[in-house]
Design a protein around this motif. Structure first.
Motif, PDB file in Angstrom:
ATOM      1  N   SER A 108      49.723  47.369  17.257  1.00  0.00           N
ATOM      2  CA  SER A 108      49.697  48.278  16.109  1.00  0.00           C
ATOM      3  C   SER A 108      50.545  49.512  16.383  1.00  0.00           C
ATOM      4  O   SER A 108      50.572  50.439  15.578  1.00  0.00           O
ATOM      5  CB  SER A 108      48.260  48.677  15.789  1.00  0.00           C
ATOM      6  N   THR A 109      51.224  49.534  17.523  1.00  0.00           N
ATOM      7  CA  THR A 109      52.123  50.632  17.879  1.00  0.00           C
ATOM      8  C   THR A 109      53.558  50.118  17.827  1.00  0.00           C
ATOM      9  O   THR A 109      53.790  48.940  17.580  1.00  0.00           O
ATOM     10  CB  THR A 109      51.800  51.149  19.302  1.00  0.00           C
ATOM     11  N   ALA A 110      54.514  50.990  18.087  1.00  0.00           N
ATOM     12  CA  ALA A 110      55.924  50.595  18.020  1.00  0.00           C
ATOM     13  C   ALA A 110      56.291  49.606  19.118  1.00  0.00           C
ATOM     14  O   ALA A 110      57.159  48.752  18.930  1.00  0.00           O
ATOM     15  CB  ALA A 110      56.816  51.830  18.106  1.00  0.00           C
ATOM     16  N   TYR A 111      55.630  49.717  20.270  1.00  0.00           N
ATOM     17  CA  TYR A 111      55.943  48.828  21.389  1.00  0.00           C
ATOM     18  C   TYR A 111      54.759  48.752  22.348  1.00  0.00           C
ATOM     19  O   TYR A 111      53.806  49.532  22.249  1.00  0.00           O
ATOM     20  CB  TYR A 111      57.191  49.309  22.149  1.00  0.00           C
ATOM     21  N   LYS A 122      59.935  47.994  27.493  1.00  0.00           N
ATOM     22  CA  LYS A 122      59.308  48.098  26.179  1.00  0.00           C
ATOM     23  C   LYS A 122      59.481  46.790  25.420  1.00  0.00           C
ATOM     24  O   LYS A 122      60.598  46.303  25.248  1.00  0.00           O
ATOM     25  CB  LYS A 122      59.915  49.253  25.387  1.00  0.00           C
ATOM     26  N   VAL A 153      58.908  44.909  21.832  1.00  0.00           N
ATOM     27  CA  VAL A 153      58.765  45.218  20.411  1.00  0.00           C
ATOM     28  C   VAL A 153      58.509  43.929  19.640  1.00  0.00           C
ATOM     29  O   VAL A 153      58.729  42.832  20.157  1.00  0.00           O
ATOM     30  CB  VAL A 153      60.022  45.934  19.876  1.00  0.00           C
ATOM     31  N   PRO A 154      58.026  44.034  18.400  1.00  0.00           N
ATOM     32  CA  PRO A 154      57.794  42.828  17.613  1.00  0.00           C
ATOM     33  C   PRO A 154      59.041  41.933  17.574  1.00  0.00           C
ATOM     34  O   PRO A 154      60.156  42.412  17.417  1.00  0.00           O
ATOM     35  CB  PRO A 154      57.450  43.373  16.223  1.00  0.00           C
ATOM     36  N   GLU A 213      53.722  42.472  14.968  1.00  0.00           N
ATOM     37  CA  GLU A 213      53.086  43.728  14.560  1.00  0.00           C
ATOM     38  C   GLU A 213      51.917  43.470  13.636  1.00  0.00           C
ATOM     39  O   GLU A 213      51.851  42.456  12.960  1.00  0.00           O
ATOM     40  CB  GLU A 213      54.099  44.678  13.948  1.00  0.00           C
TER      41      GLU A 213
END
Length: 71
Positions: free
Chosen positions: A7-10, A51, A53-54, A70
């Motif tokens: 639920s966060t950016a990464y 990091k 990410v989606p 995400e």
């Protein structure tokens, strides 16, 4: 393929390894990555702070694949 919902950016590679139960503590990530091959999007990765990410796909040495999605 297993999906990891964030639920966060990464999420970092170390956090992912802890989330899926590969390691017990964040401190074990450095050891795990020095002893086992992990691929992120098909390229070998050994940085626990990488990091994710989606859309990223993480493949462990045993062939298990995780995909970041995400929420």
């Amino acid at each position: 393929m297993n999906q990891i919902v964030i639920s966060t950016a990464y999420i970092t590679l170390g956090q992912l390894l802890k989330e899926v139960g590969i390691i017990d503590t964040g401190g074990m990530a450095k050891w795990y990555l020095s002893e086992h091959i992990v691929y992120v999007n098909g390229e070998e990765e050994n940085r626990r702070g990488k990091k994710l990410v989606p859309g990223d796909e993480i493949t462990l040495v045993d062939g298990t694949v995780y995909q970041i999605v995400e929420n």
